[in-house]
Design a protein around this motif. Structure first.
Motif, mmCIF file in Angstrom:
data_model
loop_
_atom_site.group_PDB
_atom_site.id
_atom_site.type_symbol
_atom_site.label_atom_id
_atom_site.label_comp_id
_atom_site.label_asym_id
_atom_site.label_seq_id
_atom_site.Cartn_x
_atom_site.Cartn_y
_atom_site.Cartn_z
ATOM 1 N N ARG B 18 -0.546 -12.243 -10.035
ATOM 2 C CA ARG B 18 -0.608 -13.773 -10.227
ATOM 3 C C ARG B 18 -2.067 -14.025 -10.850
ATOM 4 O O ARG B 18 -2.171 -15.131 -11.318
ATOM 5 C CB ARG B 18 -0.451 -14.596 -8.697
ATOM 6 N N ASN B 19 -3.029 -13.044 -10.782
ATOM 7 C CA ASN B 19 -4.275 -13.207 -11.513
ATOM 8 C C ASN B 19 -4.380 -12.764 -12.705
ATOM 9 O O ASN B 19 -5.534 -12.326 -13.271
ATOM 10 C CB ASN B 19 -5.505 -12.907 -10.586
ATOM 11 N N VAL B 22 -3.643 -6.381 -14.563
ATOM 12 C CA VAL B 22 -4.489 -5.682 -14.739
ATOM 13 C C VAL B 22 -4.076 -4.437 -15.055
ATOM 14 O O VAL B 22 -3.015 -3.574 -14.876
ATOM 15 C CB VAL B 22 -4.487 -5.240 -13.148
ATOM 16 N N GLY B 45 -11.960 2.894 -8.767
ATOM 17 C CA GLY B 45 -11.139 1.968 -9.375
ATOM 18 C C GLY B 45 -10.702 1.972 -10.890
ATOM 19 O O GLY B 45 -10.417 1.253 -11.444
ATOM 20 N N PRO B 60 4.185 0.303 -6.260
ATOM 21 C CA PRO B 60 5.121 -0.757 -5.874
ATOM 22 C C PRO B 60 5.529 -1.262 -7.363
ATOM 23 O O PRO B 60 4.469 -1.843 -7.890
ATOM 24 C CB PRO B 60 4.130 -1.542 -5.022
ATOM 25 N N MET B 61 6.732 -1.567 -7.550
ATOM 26 C CA MET B 61 7.277 -2.240 -8.579
ATOM 27 C C MET B 61 8.248 -3.181 -8.311
ATOM 28 O O MET B 61 9.048 -3.174 -7.836
ATOM 29 C CB MET B 61 7.931 -1.143 -9.539
ATOM 30 N N PRO B 62 7.899 -4.538 -8.675
ATOM 31 C CA PRO B 62 6.838 -4.957 -9.280
ATOM 32 C C PRO B 62 5.693 -4.945 -8.023
ATOM 33 O O PRO B 62 6.166 -4.743 -7.133
ATOM 34 C CB PRO B 62 7.186 -6.354 -9.627
ATOM 35 N N GLN B 100 -4.630 9.272 -0.371
ATOM 36 C CA GLN B 100 -5.870 8.895 -0.126
ATOM 37 C C GLN B 100 -6.173 8.421 1.382
ATOM 38 O O GLN B 100 -6.968 8.746 1.856
ATOM 39 C CB GLN B 100 -6.377 7.885 -1.093
ATOM 40 N N ASP B 101 -5.343 7.285 1.626
ATOM 41 C CA ASP B 101 -5.414 6.655 2.878
ATOM 42 C C ASP B 101 -4.414 7.159 3.837
ATOM 43 O O ASP B 101 -3.262 6.999 3.654
ATOM 44 C CB ASP B 101 -5.058 5.274 2.851
ATOM 45 N N MET B 103 -3.238 6.461 6.811
ATOM 46 C CA MET B 103 -2.351 5.563 7.273
ATOM 47 C C MET B 103 -1.401 4.953 6.400
ATOM 48 O O MET B 103 -0.575 4.332 7.056
ATOM 49 C CB MET B 103 -3.158 4.442 7.923
ATOM 50 N N THR B 104 -1.460 5.087 4.902
ATOM 51 C CA THR B 104 -0.608 4.599 4.225
ATOM 52 C C THR B 104 0.825 5.477 4.357
ATOM 53 O O THR B 104 1.930 4.995 4.140
ATOM 54 C CB THR B 104 -0.786 4.376 2.678
#
Ligand SMILES: Nc1ncnc2c1ncn2[C@@H]1O[C@H](COP(=O)(O)OP(=O)(O)OP(=O)(O)O)[C@@H](O)[C@H]1O
Ligand SMILES: Nc1ncnc2c1ncn2[C@@H]1O[C@H](COP(=O)(O)OP(=O)(O)OP(=O)(O)O)[C@@H](O)[C@H]1O
Ligand SMILES: [Mg+2]
Ligand SMILES: [Mg+2]
Lengths: 337, 331, 302
Positions: B18-19, B22, B45, B60-62, B100-101, B103-104
Motif C-alpha cells: 500500500r506504500n 518496492v 535490506g 508471500p504472494m501478494p 534467517q529467522d 522462528m519463521t
C-alpha cells in the motif's frame, strides 16, 4: 563508589516435566547456575560463550523478565528481586532488553509506528505530534528511513527488523541495556553504526551495557570487560583485550582460536584448537569442572572439585590447572582476535 | 564446463504494497556450479533473502511478485515457472533452505522432533522409527547431544542458537543437491559455527552439494566460500572469486564494507561506517544506487545506467568508474 | 570526528508522513478487495434491512399472522409470492419476520457469548495458576449442567421474554468461547513479542488489549461465524420445546421445522426458509474468512 549493577549468586533453573495429564518433574535445566557480577555505571560488559550456555537466560534473569530461581539483582541500590509487580513494572523504564530473535519479539499486527509509540507512552506522558517527532528521530538513529513507519514487521529484512528492536529498547531512554546479539544480523557497515551508537550512548549518557555476542572481534572492540560463560557459570572474566588476546581458561582459548579471520589466505591456512567430545547437557552437568569432558588438559582432580573463579592478576578464571598449563605452553601460545 | 546446477537469469522481484512498489531484487543473474559454495554478502535490506526465497517461490504472494527471470535448476527445470507439484518434488528434498529467522520456519506449537522428521516422512519412504533415529543422529551432528529428550521439547524451550541448529538439521537431513543457507550461523558461537561449517563441507565432499551462503560475517565468508556476490540495493555490484573480492575490490561499496570490519580496526576509536542511508527501494533508481554514498562518485555516476561487466578476468564490477579505468581501488 | 551515525536531517522530520494507519483501516482496505467476503457482507446487510422493514411491508400486504383460509398450503402465486403455510399465512412475510427474530437471537447471543467468553477466558489464561484452575473448573461444572434445565430455570424465573431467550443462549455459548480463548491465551502468552511487551513495562491491560487479543481475532471471528448459525438452530429447538418463540411469532428455525413436516405435499414451505437460512450461513462464513485474512497483515493467498 558502589557498583551500579550487582548480581549475587543468580540462579535460574527450568523444570523439565514429562507426561500429558499428570505432569511430573523429571529434572532441571540449570541455565544459569550461580553468577556473580558487578558493573559500574557507563561500563560495557561483553558476554560470550557457547550456544545454549545460558547467556540469554542470564540477561532475562537480570532484567527480571523471568524471575530467577534464587539470588539477587541490585540496580542502583534497588533490589529488583524484592520489588512488587507494579513497582517493578514502572522500574522497567530504567532497564531494557534488545532481544535475540527480532522477528519473534515484534508484534506481527502492529506497525513500526505503533510499536515505537507504545514504548514512549508506556513511560512518558507525551502527545501525538511530539511522539511522532520522537519516533522519526529514533528511526534515524538506527539508520531507518521515515517511510518505515507505516510498515509491518514482515515487510522488513532481517537486519531492518533488528534495528526496529534496537529502536524500541532505546525509546524509553534506559540506564541499563542487555543487548542479546544486537548486531549479528547486520552487515558490517550497519553493525559499525550500531556499535558506534551504543558506545556513544555509554560514553555520553552513562548507559550501562551488557553486550551478548558471538563475535569476539566486536566484543573486543566495544567492551571494557568480557565475561566468558560455560554451562551456566562464568569461567573467565577480565579486561576485553586481555581476555581475547591472552585467554587463560582452556575453553576461552578454544573459543578464541575458532574466530574466523576476514582474509581468505590466513583463514584457510590457520590452525584451530578443535574441541573434541560432546558439549555436556545442562540437564545433568558433569561433576567438578563443567568443561572437563572436552578439555585437553583435564585430569582426574578436575572431576572432584568445582573450580572457583580465581584472581590471576590480569583476569579471573575458573580452572585449577592454569599455572601448570601456562608452564606447559611457555611461549608459543596461540593468538587470534 | 558442464551445465551449472542453478542458472539464474534476469531475476526481478517486487512487492506491491500500500506504500508503493518496492523493487527488492532488480534484474540479477548468477550461477551456482555443482559442489561449489557461492557467498552472498551485502547491505542489510539489499534483497539477499528475497532473492533466495523467490527461487523456491516462498515469497508471500501478494504482495510479492516475480516480475521477470528464469532459474534453471539442473539444466532442465525452471523453478520460477514450474508447476507447484513439480516444485514440491524438488523443494525440501533436492533443494533445502535454512531460514534467517528460526522462528519463521519453526512451528511454535509442534514438538521439535516432529518437525525434524517431517521432511523425511513427506519425501522418503522411511518408517517413523527410522526417521526418528536419523533425526536424533542429525541433531547430534549439529551439536545437540541430548537429542532423545530434546525431540520432545517445543521451540521456545530452545536457546537461539539451538533453534538455528534445529533448522540446519532439518535442511540437511534430506541430503539436498543445493543448500540455500540464509545467515545460518549468526546465532552460533564460533566453536559450534566451525563445527557446522565443517559438517556442510563434509557433505559437499561426499555428495557434491552446492551451497548458496548468505552471511554478514566476512571472516566466515573468507574461509568458506569459493566465489562471492556483493549486493547493494537489489543489484549485484561485484562478483568474483573469494580471494579477489578481499584482495582486489573492484567496487567502492565492497571496499567500504571491508573497511568497516571491526577486527581490523583499532580499539577505542569509532568504527568506520558508510555515511548516509541506503536508497529507498520504492521507485526507480537513476544511475548507480551507491553513488549518493560513494566517495568516488562523479556526475555521470548519478545519471548513467550501470551494468555488471567483467573488468578483469573472472572479476565483475558494476562501478562505472572502475569500468572506465578511471580509478583503482587497491589499498 | 563527527559521529558517522547520520541523524535524520531536519527536512526529513518535517516530511509529511501519512497518518499512521491502524490495523482496522488496513483491514478494511484488504477486506474491500475480497469479492466473496464483500458479497457476504452485502447479502447480510440486505437481509437485515429487509428484516427490519418487515412491519412496513406487512402493513401494505399481509400481517404475519393474517390467515387466508381460502388459500391454505397454496403454492407460490401472484398473490402470495412464496406461497402460504398450512394456516394460509403469507410465507414471504413470515420469512422476513423469521429472519428478524433469528438474526436478532443469533447476533445478540453471539455478542453476549463473545464478550463474556473473551473476558473470562483471557483473564483465566493470562493470570494462570490457581485462579485459572478455579475458573476453568467452574466452566466444567456449567458444562455438565443439562442445558435444557438451565434454560427452563431461566425462563421460569425471569419470564418468557425475548431478551431472556438470547441471554439464556448466550450464557451457555460463552463456555466454549472461554475455553477457546483461554487456550489461545496460554500459547500467545508464551510468544516472545508478549514477553517483549512485558519487558518494556507495559501494563497488563494494555498487553492483553493491544498484543494478545488482536492476535486472537482470527479465531474469535471464525468461532463467532460458526456459532451464529448454531445458535439459530438452538433457538429453533427451544421453540419446538415451547420455550422459545411463541406462535404466531416465528423464526427461520421454526419455519424450517414446519416446512420439513409438510415437505412432501408443499415443498416450498421448506425450500424458501431453508434457502434464506443457508445463504445467511454462507455469507457469514465468507465474511468470517475474509475478516480473518484482512486482520492478518501477513495473510497471503497461494
Ligand atoms: N513482505 C514484504 N513487503 C514489502 N517489502 C518487503 C517485504 N519483504 C521484504 N521487503 C523489502 O525487500 C527488501 C529486501 O529484503 P531482504 O529480506 O531480501 O533483505 P536482506 O538482503 O536479506 O537483508 P538482511 O541482511 O537484513 O536480512 C527490504 O528493503 C525489505 O524492506
Ligand atoms: N523457557 C524455557 N524452558 C526450558 N528450558 C529453557 C527455556 N529457555 C531456555 N531454556 C534452556 O536453557 C539453556 C540456556 O538457554 P539460553 O537461551 O540462555 O542460551 P544462550 O546462551 O542464549 O544460547 P544462544 O547463544 O544459542 O542464544 C538451554 O539449554 C535452553 O534449552
Ligand atoms: Mg541466546
Ligand atoms: Mg535477509
Amino acid at each position: 563508589m558502589n557498583p551500579f549493577l550487582q548480581i549475587r549468586e543468580l540462579k535460574t533453573h527450568f523444570p523439565i516435566s514429562k507426561g500429558i495429564i499428570f505432569q511430573r518433574e523429571v529434572g532441571k535445566v540449570k541455565a544459569v547456575d550461580g553468577v556473580n557480577l558487578e558493573l559500574q555505571q557507563g561500563e560495557i560488559l561483553g558476554l560470550v560463550g557457547e550456544s545454549g550456555c545460558g547467556k540469554s537466560t542470564l540477561g532475562r534473569s537480570i532484567l527480571h523478565i523471568i524471575r530467577p530461581t534464587s539470588g539477587q539483582v541490585l540496580l542502583d541500590g534497588v533490589n529488583l528481586t524484592l520489588l512488587e509487580p507494579e513497582a517493578l513494572r514502572s522500574a522497567r523504564k530504567d532497564f531494557q532488553m534488545i532481544f535475540q530473535d527480532p522477528y519473534a519479539t515484534l508484534n506481527p499486527r502492529m506497525t513500526v509506528y505503533d510499536t515505537l509509540a507504545e514504548a514512549f507512552r508506556a513511560h512518558f506522558k507525551v502527545k501525538g505530534n511530539a511522539i511522532k517527532a520522537e519516533v522519526v528521530q529514533l528511526l534515524g538513529k538506527v539508520g531507518l528511513p521515515a517511510s518505515a513507519l507505516n510498515k509491518y514487521p514482515h515487510e522488513f529484512s532481517g537486519g531492518q527488523r533488528q534495528r526496529i528492536a534496537i529502536a524500541r529498547a532505546l525509546a524509553v531512554k534506559p540506564k541499563l541495556i542487555v543487548a542479546d546479539e544486537p548486531v549479528s544480523a547486520l552487515d558490517v557497515s550497519v553493525q559499525a553504526q550500531i556499535i558506534n551508537l551504543l558506545a556513544k550512548l555509554c560514553r555520553e549518557l552513562g548507559l550501562t551495557l551488557i553486550f551478548i555476542s558471538h563475535d569476539l572481534s566486536v566484543v573486543k572492540h566495544i567492551a571494557d570487560r568480557v565475561a566468558v560463560m560455560y554451562l551456566g557459570k562464568i569461567v573467565e572474566l577480565g579486561p576485553a583485550v586481555t581476555v581475547v588476546e591472552r585467554p587463560l581458561m582452556p575453553y576461552t582459548k578454544a573459543l578464541v582460536s575458532a574466530v574466523p579471520i576476514p582474509d581468505p589466505v590466513l583463514e584457510k591456512s590457520r590452525k584451530r584448537m578443535l574441541l573434541t567430545g560432546d558439549p555436556p547437557s545442562p540437564i545433568n552437568p558433569p561433576s567438578g569442572c563443567p568443561f572437563r569432558t572436552r578439555c585437553p588438559y583435564a585430569i582426574e582432580k578436575c572431576a572432584q572439585v568445582v573450580p572457583p573463579l580465581e584472581d590471576f592478576g590480569t583476569q579471573f578464571a575458573a580452572c585449577i590447572r592454569i599455572r601448570e598449563i601456562q608452564g606447559l605452553e611457555s611461549v608459543g601460545s596461540s593468538r587470534a582476535g | 564446463m558442464a551445465t551449472p546446477l542453478l542458472q539464474v537469469d534476469d531475476l526481478a522481484v517486487s512487492f506491491h504494497t500500500r506504500n508503493g512498489i518496492v523493487r527488492a531484487v532488480r534484474n540479477i543473474s548468477f550461477q551456482v556450479n555443482r559442489g561449489e559454495t557461492l557467498g552472498i554478502v551485502g547491505e542489510s535490506g539489499s534483497g539477499k533473502s528475497v532473492c533466495c526465497y523467490s527461487l523456491l517461490r516462498l515469497l508471500p504472494m501478494p504482495p510479492g511478485r516475480i516480475e521477470s527471470g528464469k532459474a534453471i535448476f539442473d539444466g532442465s527445470m525452471d523453478l520460477l515457472s514450474a508447476s507447484i507439484r513439480d516444485l514440491n518434488k524438488v523443494r525440501g528434498k533436492r533443494i533445502s533452505m535454512i531460514f534467517q529467522d528460526p522462528m519463521t520456519s519453526l512451528n511454535p506449537y509442534l514438538k521439535v522432533g516432529q518437525q525434524i522428521m517431517e521432511p523425511l516422512l513427506i519425501h522418503g519412504s522411511t518408517t517413523k522409527a527410522a526417521a526418528r533415529a536419523q533425526a536424533i543422529e542429525m541433531l547430534k551432528s549439529v551439536g545437540i547431544h541430548d537429542g532423545e529428550q530434546r525431540m520432545e521439547a517445543y521451540p521456545h524451550q530452545f536457546s537461539g542458537g539451538m533453534r538455528q541448529r534445529v533448522m540446519i538439521a532439518m535442511a540437511l537431513i534430506t541430503k539436498p543437491d543445493l543448500l540455500i543457507a540464509d545467515e545460518p550461523t549468526t546465532a552460533l558461537d564460533v566453536t559450534v559455527q566451525a563445527q557446522i561449517l565443517e559438517l556442510i563441507k563434509k557433505m559437499q565432499g561426499e555428495l557434491g552439494t552446492a551451497v548458496i551462503f548468505i552471511s554478514h560475517d566476512m571472516g566466515v565468508v573468507a574461509g568458506f566460500c569459493d566465489r562471492v556476490n556483493v549486493m547493494y540495493a537489489g543489484k549485484i555490484v561485484e562478483s568474483a572469486g573469494t580471494q579477489k573480492i578481499f584482495e582486489e575490490p573492484q567496487h567502492p561499496y565492497n571496499k567500504a564494507l571491508q573497511k568497516s570490519i571491526p577486527s581490523l580496526q583499532q580499539k577505542g576509536k569509532e568504527l568506520f561506517t558508510i555515511e548516509g542511508l541506503p536508497p529507498d527501494l520504492a521507485g526507480d533508481l537513476r544511475g548507480c544506487p551507491f553513488a549518493p554514498r560513494c566517495a568516488y562518485a562523479v556526475d555521470y555516476c548519478r545519471r548513467d545506467p550501470v551494468e555488471l561487466l567483467e573488468t578483469r578476468p573472472g572479476h565483475y564490477s558494476a562501478c562505472l568508474r572502475v569500468q572506465r579505468k578511471e580509478i583503482t581501488l587497491q589499498s | 570526528m563527527e559521529s558517522t551515525l547520520k541523524e535524520q536531517p531536519a527536512s526529513e522530520t518535517q516530511v509529511d508522513i501519512r497518518p499512521p494507519s491502524s490495523l482496522w483501516r488496513d483491514a478494511w482496505i484488504r477486506l474491500s478487495k475480497n469479492k466473496m467476503a464483500l458479497m457476504g457482507l452485502w447479502f447480510l446487510i440486505l437481509l437485515i434491512l429487509f428484516a427490519l422493514s418487515a412491519p412496513i411491508i406487512a402493513s401494505r400486504t399481509y400481517a404475519y399472522d393474517k390467515q387466508d383460509l381460502s388459500m391454505t398450503s397454496a403454492p407460490p402465486s401472484g398473490r402470495h409470492w412464496l406461497g402460504t403455510d398450512v394456516l394460509g399465512r403469507d410465507l414471504a412475510i413470515r420469512i422476513l419476520y423469521g429472519a428478524q427474530v433469528s438474526l436478532a437471537v443469533g447476533l445478540a447471543a453471539t455478542i453476549v457469548a463473545i464478550t463474556i467468553g473473551v473476558l473470562y477466558g483471557s483473564i483465566a489464561g493470562f493470570i494462570g495458576g490457581k485462579l485459572d484452575s478455579m475458573m476453568m473448573r467452574f466452566v466444567d461444572i456449567m458444562y455438565s449442567l443439562p442445558f435444557t434445565i438451565f434454560v427452563i430455570l431461566l425462563m421460569v424465573f425471569y419470564g418468557r421474554k425475548f431478551v431472556n431467550l438470547f441471554l439464556a443462549i448466550g450464557a451457555v455459548e460463552w463456555l466454549t468461547m472461554a475455553r477457546v480463548v483461554r487456550g489461545q491465551m496460554l500459547s500467545l502468552k508464551r510468544q516472545e513479542f508478549v514477553e517483549a511487551a512485558f519487558a518494556l513495562g507495559l501494563r497488563r491491560r494494555r498487553i492483553i488489549l493491544r498484543h494478545i487479543i488482536p492476535n486472537m481475532l482470527g479465531i474469535i471471528i471464525i468461532y463467532a461465524t460458526l456459532s451464529v448459525p448454531s445458535i439459530m438452530l438452538l433457538e429453533a429447538f427451544l421453540s419446538f420445546l415451547g420455550l422459545g418463540i411463541q406462535p404466531p411469532m416465528c423464526s427461520l428455525g421454526v419455519l424450517i421445522e414446519e416446512g420439513a413436516r409438510n415437505m412432501e405435499e408443499s415443498p416450498w414451505m421448506l425450500v424458501f426458509p431453508a434457502a434464506v437460512f443457508s445463504l445467511t450461513l454462507f455469507s457469514l462464513n465468507f465474511l468470517g474468512d475474509g475478516l480473518r485474512d484482512a486482520l492478518d497483515p501477513r495473510a497471503s493467498k497461494d
